[in-house]
Design a protein around this motif. Structure first.
Motif, PDB file in Angstrom:
ATOM      1  N   GLN A 156     -18.521 -62.483  17.210  1.00 44.48           N
ATOM      2  CA  GLN A 156     -18.595 -63.925  16.966  1.00 44.48           C
ATOM      3  C   GLN A 156     -18.601 -64.258  15.482  1.00 44.48           C
ATOM      4  OE1 GLN A 156     -22.113 -64.576  19.517  1.00 44.48           O
ATOM      5  NE2 GLN A 156     -21.113 -66.483  20.030  1.00 44.48           N
ATOM      6  N   LEU A 165     -37.784 -69.485  16.663  1.00 45.95           N
ATOM      7  CA  LEU A 165     -37.156 -68.392  17.406  1.00 45.95           C
ATOM      8  C   LEU A 165     -36.477 -68.908  18.664  1.00 45.95           C
ATOM      9  CD1 LEU A 165     -39.730 -65.494  17.123  1.00 45.95           C
ATOM     10  CD2 LEU A 165     -37.409 -65.571  16.234  1.00 45.95           C
ATOM     11  N   GLN A 166     -37.186 -69.802  19.351  1.00 48.33           N
ATOM     12  CA  GLN A 166     -36.647 -70.359  20.586  1.00 48.33           C
ATOM     13  C   GLN A 166     -35.341 -71.089  20.309  1.00 48.33           C
ATOM     14  OE1 GLN A 166     -39.412 -72.954  22.503  1.00 48.33           O
ATOM     15  NE2 GLN A 166     -37.810 -73.896  23.699  1.00 48.33           N
ATOM     16  N   TYR A 210     -38.866 -50.851  32.969  1.00 53.58           N
ATOM     17  CA  TYR A 210     -39.485 -51.180  31.681  1.00 53.58           C
ATOM     18  C   TYR A 210     -40.640 -52.161  31.873  1.00 53.58           C
ATOM     19  CZ  TYR A 210     -39.889 -53.297  27.046  1.00 53.58           C
ATOM     20  OH  TYR A 210     -40.361 -53.789  25.853  1.00 53.58           O
ATOM     21  N   PHE A 238     -20.016 -63.843  32.944  1.00 51.17           N
ATOM     22  CA  PHE A 238     -19.097 -62.966  33.656  1.00 51.17           C
ATOM     23  C   PHE A 238     -18.324 -62.076  32.684  1.00 51.17           C
ATOM     24  CE2 PHE A 238     -19.946 -66.569  36.314  1.00 51.17           C
ATOM     25  CZ  PHE A 238     -20.256 -65.963  37.528  1.00 51.17           C
ATOM     26  N   GLU A 272     -16.535 -70.783  29.332  1.00 50.01           N
ATOM     27  CA  GLU A 272     -17.515 -70.384  28.324  1.00 50.01           C
ATOM     28  C   GLU A 272     -16.963 -69.320  27.386  1.00 50.01           C
ATOM     29  OE1 GLU A 272     -21.495 -68.849  29.504  1.00 50.01           O
ATOM     30  OE2 GLU A 272     -21.515 -70.816  30.464  1.00 50.01           O
ATOM     31  N   SER A 274     -18.674 -72.423  39.401  1.00 52.30           N
ATOM     32  CA  SER A 274     -19.411 -71.589  38.455  1.00 52.30           C
ATOM     33  C   SER A 274     -18.509 -70.518  37.877  1.00 52.30           C
ATOM     34  CB  SER A 274     -20.630 -70.970  39.124  1.00 52.30           C
ATOM     35  OG  SER A 274     -20.191 -70.095  40.129  1.00 52.30           O
ATOM     36  N   ALA A 275     -17.581 -70.013  38.712  1.00 52.12           N
ATOM     37  CA  ALA A 275     -16.656 -69.001  38.213  1.00 52.12           C
ATOM     38  C   ALA A 275     -15.802 -69.581  37.093  1.00 52.12           C
ATOM     39  CB  ALA A 275     -15.772 -68.504  39.346  1.00 52.12           C
ATOM     40  N   GLN A 307     -26.401 -58.327  17.732  1.00 52.20           N
ATOM     41  CA  GLN A 307     -25.817 -58.973  18.917  1.00 52.20           C
ATOM     42  C   GLN A 307     -24.568 -59.763  18.558  1.00 52.20           C
ATOM     43  OE1 GLN A 307     -28.762 -61.264  20.962  1.00 52.20           O
ATOM     44  NE2 GLN A 307     -29.705 -59.463  21.882  1.00 52.20           N
ATOM     45  N   VAL A 333     -34.742 -52.136  20.024  1.00 50.79           N
ATOM     46  CA  VAL A 333     -34.710 -53.544  20.408  1.00 50.79           C
ATOM     47  C   VAL A 333     -35.606 -53.765  21.618  1.00 50.79           C
ATOM     48  CG1 VAL A 333     -33.225 -55.366  21.322  1.00 50.79           C
ATOM     49  CG2 VAL A 333     -32.396 -53.888  19.487  1.00 50.79           C
ATOM     50  N   GLU A 334     -35.556 -52.806  22.560  1.00 48.61           N
ATOM     51  CA  GLU A 334     -36.306 -52.990  23.792  1.00 48.61           C
ATOM     52  C   GLU A 334     -37.766 -52.572  23.694  1.00 48.61           C
ATOM     53  OE1 GLU A 334     -34.284 -50.899  26.887  1.00 48.61           O
ATOM     54  OE2 GLU A 334     -32.365 -51.780  26.287  1.00 48.61           O
ATOM     55  N   ASN A 374     -32.538 -68.667  19.165  1.00 53.92           N
ATOM     56  CA  ASN A 374     -32.048 -67.845  20.272  1.00 53.92           C
ATOM     57  C   ASN A 374     -31.184 -68.653  21.227  1.00 53.92           C
ATOM     58  OD1 ASN A 374     -33.014 -65.338  19.541  1.00 53.92           O
ATOM     59  ND2 ASN A 374     -35.019 -65.714  20.439  1.00 53.92           N
ATOM     60  N   VAL A 375     -31.569 -69.888  21.464  1.00 50.97           N
ATOM     61  CA  VAL A 375     -30.751 -70.739  22.329  1.00 50.97           C
ATOM     62  C   VAL A 375     -29.407 -71.029  21.663  1.00 50.97           C
ATOM     63  CG1 VAL A 375     -30.559 -73.028  23.339  1.00 50.97           C
ATOM     64  CG2 VAL A 375     -32.680 -71.761  23.573  1.00 50.97           C
ATOM     65  N   ASP A 400     -21.781 -57.337  17.765  1.00 45.58           N
ATOM     66  CA  ASP A 400     -21.292 -56.699  18.986  1.00 45.58           C
ATOM     67  C   ASP A 400     -20.391 -57.636  19.791  1.00 45.58           C
ATOM     68  OD1 ASP A 400     -22.608 -54.454  18.376  1.00 45.58           O
ATOM     69  OD2 ASP A 400     -24.225 -54.669  19.848  1.00 45.58           O
ATOM     70  N   SER A 401     -20.718 -58.934  19.751  1.00 43.18           N
ATOM     71  CA  SER A 401     -19.952 -59.846  20.591  1.00 43.18           C
ATOM     72  C   SER A 401     -18.818 -60.509  19.823  1.00 43.18           C
ATOM     73  CB  SER A 401     -20.879 -60.900  21.188  1.00 43.18           C
ATOM     74  OG  SER A 401     -21.532 -61.587  20.151  1.00 43.18           O
ATOM     75  N   LEU A 429     -37.027 -66.320  25.830  1.00 41.24           N
ATOM     76  CA  LEU A 429     -36.574 -67.252  24.802  1.00 41.24           C
ATOM     77  C   LEU A 429     -37.012 -66.861  23.396  1.00 41.24           C
ATOM     78  CD1 LEU A 429     -36.738 -70.731  26.471  1.00 41.24           C
ATOM     79  CD2 LEU A 429     -34.765 -69.608  25.482  1.00 41.24           C
ATOM     80  N   LEU A 430     -38.157 -66.205  23.277  1.00 43.15           N
ATOM     81  CA  LEU A 430     -38.608 -65.861  21.921  1.00 43.15           C
ATOM     82  C   LEU A 430     -38.114 -64.489  21.488  1.00 43.15           C
ATOM     83  CD1 LEU A 430     -42.222 -67.289  21.882  1.00 43.15           C
ATOM     84  CD2 LEU A 430     -40.086 -68.357  21.217  1.00 43.15           C
ATOM     85  N   LEU A 452     -27.829 -69.145  19.524  1.00 44.75           N
ATOM     86  CA  LEU A 452     -27.006 -67.942  19.575  1.00 44.75           C
ATOM     87  C   LEU A 452     -26.467 -67.727  20.981  1.00 44.75           C
ATOM     88  CD1 LEU A 452     -29.150 -65.524  17.388  1.00 44.75           C
ATOM     89  CD2 LEU A 452     -27.104 -66.759  16.730  1.00 44.75           C
ATOM     90  N   ALA A 453     -27.324 -67.967  21.977  1.00 44.69           N
ATOM     91  CA  ALA A 453     -26.904 -67.729  23.360  1.00 44.69           C
ATOM     92  C   ALA A 453     -25.820 -68.711  23.787  1.00 44.69           C
ATOM     93  CB  ALA A 453     -28.098 -67.824  24.296  1.00 44.69           C
ATOM     94  N   GLN A 498     -34.921 -61.076  25.007  1.00 47.67           N
ATOM     95  CA  GLN A 498     -34.650 -59.963  25.925  1.00 47.67           C
ATOM     96  C   GLN A 498     -34.344 -60.560  27.290  1.00 47.67           C
ATOM     97  OE1 GLN A 498     -37.005 -56.387  25.838  1.00 47.67           O
ATOM     98  NE2 GLN A 498     -38.310 -57.257  24.263  1.00 47.67           N
ATOM     99  N   TYR A 499     -33.131 -61.092  27.422  1.00 46.28           N
ATOM    100  CA  TYR A 499     -32.797 -61.848  28.617  1.00 46.28           C
ATOM    101  C   TYR A 499     -32.851 -60.997  29.880  1.00 46.28           C
ATOM    102  CZ  TYR A 499     -31.359 -65.061  25.001  1.00 46.28           C
ATOM    103  OH  TYR A 499     -31.362 -65.871  23.905  1.00 46.28           O
ATOM    104  N   ILE A 506     -25.812 -59.550  26.792  1.00 43.68           N
ATOM    105  CA  ILE A 506     -25.531 -60.175  25.495  1.00 43.68           C
ATOM    106  C   ILE A 506     -24.920 -61.547  25.770  1.00 43.68           C
ATOM    107  CG2 ILE A 506     -24.181 -60.037  23.371  1.00 43.68           C
ATOM    108  CD1 ILE A 506     -24.399 -57.010  23.589  1.00 43.68           C
ATOM    109  N   PRO A 507     -25.658 -62.616  25.485  1.00 44.45           N
ATOM    110  CA  PRO A 507     -25.251 -63.956  25.917  1.00 44.45           C
ATOM    111  C   PRO A 507     -23.865 -64.365  25.423  1.00 44.45           C
ATOM    112  CG  PRO A 507     -27.250 -64.040  24.563  1.00 44.45           C
ATOM    113  CD  PRO A 507     -26.939 -62.618  24.774  1.00 44.45           C
ATOM    114  N   ALA A 508     -23.507 -63.941  24.224  1.00 45.82           N
ATOM    115  CA  ALA A 508     -22.252 -64.402  23.651  1.00 45.82           C
ATOM    116  C   ALA A 508     -21.056 -63.953  24.484  1.00 45.82           C
ATOM    117  CB  ALA A 508     -22.118 -63.887  22.238  1.00 45.82           C
ATOM    118  N   LYS A 509     -21.234 -62.882  25.257  1.00 44.00           N
ATOM    119  CA  LYS A 509     -20.107 -62.392  26.049  1.00 44.00           C
ATOM    120  C   LYS A 509     -19.920 -63.184  27.330  1.00 44.00           C
ATOM    121  CE  LYS A 509     -20.292 -57.623  24.435  1.00 44.00           C
ATOM    122  NZ  LYS A 509     -20.693 -56.257  24.830  1.00 44.00           N
TER     123      LYS A 509
END
Lengths: 299, 575
Positions: free
Chosen positions: B154, B123-124, A60, A47, B33, B26-27, B148, B521-522, B127-128, B151-152, A260-261, B130-131, A264-265, A41-44
């Motif tokens: 936000q 969508l692209q 999958y 790390f 972030e 990066s850490a 999502q 979702v999957e 999604n970017v 859950d996070s 991206l669409l 949101l990410a 499902q990262y 989940i990207p928002a988290k």
């Protein structure tokens, strides 16, 4: 020792920008590989408190009905590109070399080199126009010979070959120049000697030119092996449509769509990781082969 | 070579130092972030966080506040609205002005992407967005994205705000389909977004039939599925277009099988089969419609129709656009679809052949009993508010005013919703709620006026539509293109049937309305794709027993897991 270091320091410093680039854009993102084992989940954050799912994402992907097709498309498109991308510039360079007139030689060289500088975004637009079944110049031309209209970019039978042909067309000018440069490096004395011995053009090509650039041929072909799973994202992305996913979808576009669409990262990273592992194996073996056949090595 | 070996260790050392520092970097960036979201959110976009809040549903902010959105910009808005209304832009138009004048809310778009909400580009981009965590104050999201975000942690909890700020009219409109839309946006008992309610009733299916062909062949509108099959056979075999060739088909379907035009939902409902939706099996358990034995039976019937040449053998590669070409060329005489099919694709046929006449009929069942009309849960859009936004309630006020200005006491329908010069002006608003029964309500008003012979009482939407009907009736050239409207709101219109469906209480609603479950979702997209491939193959002649294989595969590839999750949700929400 210290004096030596001082002398070599500027050289080391010259290395720095390149190293920083590689580390920043090639090594740091590697940490992202762990997404492949997570329900991400990207928002988290990278790390953050992500859920680990082991090999679920990989499992999958393997079960996706389209995955084998995508893998096959990638290999098929890419290997044909590789083979034609080696042969056509070679033939062209040899033919061009036989031209007496330097002016024609240079102009041809420049003309075929030109598309190499255009990006696929631009070329994609041009190709869509000229290949269109409704008024595209290619189909108009074929029409004169009574060929019925072909939807090059929308027909699953034609699409992969359209990709291959347009890629070769874009890039063969570059390859030609590499081969031409190699040919220039051959000692002219050899040709003179051969002429005296009564060899014709064909003999000279076969016995002097080709052996003379053998190393370059082997090197280029072996090195391109490592690129086998890169069938060309830019090109496919700019030319394909859902209609030709069946024959034209490659690993990179597949990853793009899942990631991206569909957001499902995890799954997308798993596919990317899978691709990287195979590519690593291919690159390692191609370096080995390059050493074996062309005595080429980095370290 | 010598220098090379001596240089080696130095190179190695510097590389490893760089690598180490990169790892550290990066850490750190990772930490930054995760910390970022909260800080940025707290700052908000409003320069004066203490702007006075008028707490009434339509109260004005003074001084005005700014609320940021992101949005898609469809072709219709670009060409038919902004292209026509020269002095309005997407950032400054009658809706943004109204919001600013009446509510003191300035609409700001962080980005605008051309295309629809389901187009790749949109969508692209979303999604970017949101990410990256760089959210606007209000984000329109789909169910998966909402889950999502929730859950996070936000986005804001809207439970209390909705209670406090939603006008009575907004509350009435948004609960037009019961609590289901709110269930879909509720997590752990908290309402995490304002649902943009989409009408499920609009998903009702009708049989659209070319009545000029029916008359020519001396046939009656269908009462049972047997009649439907007989009409299909006659349309395919008895040369209804009279050109002496067997070049017509009985029923139009597309490679996608489902959907609002040329879909199979209505056909299958005739055999009590309800694919693609979750239903209560009568014991309090939810089951998936696509894997029920009734579907197998309906597929068998379709396969027979295909064998007899009543279906286009190439339908497997034709999408809606391609099949509509066949319809407009007069090759197809029957299709199942929603109430608007007369506007598209049937009007195309009418344009080519003014003698072509289509009419909507209620769907029928095999037994002749009144069939159930399946309604898929169709709310797919939710407005989520960024956590810490200065005025989380602002979006609710926008909802209030949008509804008020179109269907409320102070409505100016022909200014803000569908003025004659630009019918889709309502799409300029960032939020577009509407009463779910507005179309059938308009029909009822027009129908009552028609029976009373007095159209002067009509106002708002009904009046606008009646003007179209009159324009069509006048036989003028502009009116010609309005045939489709007459087929919807006229005396024989599809809306009359909707009215009848409602009165008969014929609907069978989808029972699962929650956020997508984890496995959904999957796996959902893949499972759907496999289902449709298999169904197309069966219709085109593969052994019907492949259906059983499909059911087995469906269960194995995640279906059983989804069923379990769906039932857990059902058990939890039923309480």
């Amino acid at each position: 020792m210290r004096a030596k270091l001082r002398k070599e320091l500027p050289l080391h410093l010259m290395l720095l920008p390149g190293l920083v680039m590689i580390i920043l854009f090639s090594y740091v993102p590697m940490a992202g590989v762990m997404i492949a084992f997570q329900k991400f989940i990207p928002a988290k954050g990278l790390f953050g408190d992500q859920k680990w799912v082991g090999l679920d994402n990989f499992e999958y992907v393997m079960n996706l009905p389209s995955f084998t097709q995508v893998l096959w498309n990638t290999l098929f498109i890419s290997s044909l590109k590789l083979i034609l991308g080696l042969i056509i510039p070679l033939v062209f360079a040899i033919l061009l070399n036989e031209l007496a007139s330097n002016v024609i030689k240079r102009s041809v060289q420049t003309a075929i080199y030109l598309p190499y500088f255009l990006s696929w975004v631009v070329l994609g637009g041009i190709l869509i126009d000229i290949l269109s079944p409704s008024g595209g110049i290619v189909n108009e031309f074929l029409g004169w010979f009574g060929v019925s209209k072909i939807f090059f970019l929308g027909d699953n039978d034609w699409f992969p070959f359209t990709l291959i042909a347009s890629d070769v067309w874009k890039n063969f000018g570059y390859g030609t120049i590499v081969y031409l440069a190699a040919i220039t490096g051959i000692d002219p004395g050899l040709y003179e000697a051969a002429t005296i011995d009564g060899a014709n053009r064909w003999h000279k090509t076969w016995h002097i030119t080709i052996p003379g650039i053998r190393m370059v041929i082997v090197l280029l072909s072996v090195l391109s092996l490592g690129q086998l799973l890169n069938a060309g994202f830019d090109q496919v992305f700019n030319l394909y449509s859902p209609q030709v996913y069946e024959s034209g979808d490659i690993l990179d576009t597949f990853v793009y769509r899942i990631g991206l669409l569909d957001a499902q990262y995890g799954v997308a990273t798993a596919v990317g990781f899978f691709k990287s592992i195979i590519s690593l194996t291919l690159i390692s073996s191609s370096y080995f082969l390059a050493y074996r056949f062309a005595k080429y090595r980095i370290f | 070579m010598n220098t090379g070996t001596r240089k080696g260790p130095g190179l190695l050392k510097s590389t490893s130092i760089l690598l180490l520092s990169a790892l550290l970097l990066s850490a750190c960036s990772g930490k930054l972030e995760s910390g970022n979201g909260g800080k940025e959110a707290a700052a908000g976009n409003d320069p004066k966080p203490n702007a006075a809040v008028d707490e009434s549903p339509l109260g004005k902010y003074d001084p005005p506040i700014e609320v940021s959105f992101v949005r898609d910009l469809g072709d219709v808005v670009e060409n038919n609205v902004l292209g026509v209304l020269k002095d309005e832009t997407i950032d400054n138009n009658r809706w943004t002005q109204l919001y600013e004048d009446q509510l003191g809310i300035k609409i700001k778009y962080n980005w605008i992407v051309k295309g629809s909400q389901t187009s790749d580009q949109y969508l692209q981009k979303i999604n970017v967005t949101l990410a990256s965590g760089d959210l606007p104050d209000v984000t329109p999201v789909n169910a998966t994205q909402l889950k999502q975000l929730a859950d996070s942690d936000q986005i804001e909890d809207m439970t209390a705000l909705y209670e406090k700020y939603a006008s009575p009219f907004t509350k009435k409109v948004l609960s037009g389909e019961g609590t289901s839309v709110f269930d879909a946006a509720t997590f752990d008992g908290k309402l995490m977004a304002i649902p943009s309610l989409e009408s499920s009733i609009e998903r009702s299916m009708y049989i659209w039939i070319r009545t000029d062909w029916l008359e020519k062949l001396g046939m009656q509108p269908p009462k049972t599925m047997a009649d439907v099959l007989a009409i299909s056979e006659a349309f395919a075999d008895k040369d209804p277009d009279g050109n002496g060739k067997k070049d017509t088909y009985g029923l139009g379907i597309t490679k996608d099988l489902w959907g609002g035009a040329m879909g199979l939902e209505g056909f299958m409902a005739g055999y009590n089969a309800y694919p693609n939706i979750w239903l209560d099996d009568g014991t309090g358990k939810l089951v998936y419609g696509s894997i029920q034995p009734e579907v197998k039976k309906a597929l068998q019937v379709l396969q027979d129709m295909a064998k007899k040449g009543q279906l286009d053998q190439e339908f497997g590669v034709k999408d809606g656009g391609k099949v509509s070409e066949l319809i407009s060329a007069g090759k197809i005489g029957m299709e199942y679809g929603e109430q608007w099919n007369s506007i598209w694709p049937l009007q195309l046929n009418r344009d080519n052949d003014p003698k072509a006449q289509w009419q909507a009929f209620p769907i029928v069942s095999e037994s002749g009993d009144t069939p159930k009309v399946p309604l898929k849960f169709s709310t797919t859009r939710f407005f989520a508010v960024k956590k810490g936004a200065a005025h989380p309630e602002a979006v609710i006020k926008l909802f209030n005013l949008h509804l008020e200005k179109n269907w409320g006491e102070t409505a100016e329908f022909d200014k803000y919703f569908a003025p004659p010069e630009a019918e889709s002006v309502w799409q300029l608003s960032p939020v577009t709620p509407y009463p779910v029964t507005k179309n059938v309500d308009a029909f009822r008003e027009i129908d009552a006026a028609r029976k009373a012979g007095d159209f002067s009482t009509l106002k708002g939407e009904a009046k606008t539509i009646q003007e179209k009907l009159e324009s069509y009736a006048s036989g003028s050239t502009e009116g010609f293109a309005l045939w489709g409207w007459e087929r919807i709101y006229g005396e024989q219109g599809s809306m009359g049937i909707a009215d009848q469906y409602i009165k008969n209480d014929q609907f069978i609603q989808e029972k699962f309305v929650g956020a997508p479950t984890p496995t959904m979702v999957e796996r959902k997209t893949t499972l759907e794709k496999q289902q449709n491939e298999m169904f197309v193959k069966i219709i085109l002649g593969d052994p019907i027993d492949k259906f059983d294989q499909f059911v087995k595969d469906w269960k194995k590839l995640g279906g059983d897991q989804i069923t379990q999750e769906v039932n857990e949700w059902y058990a939890a929400t039923k309480k």
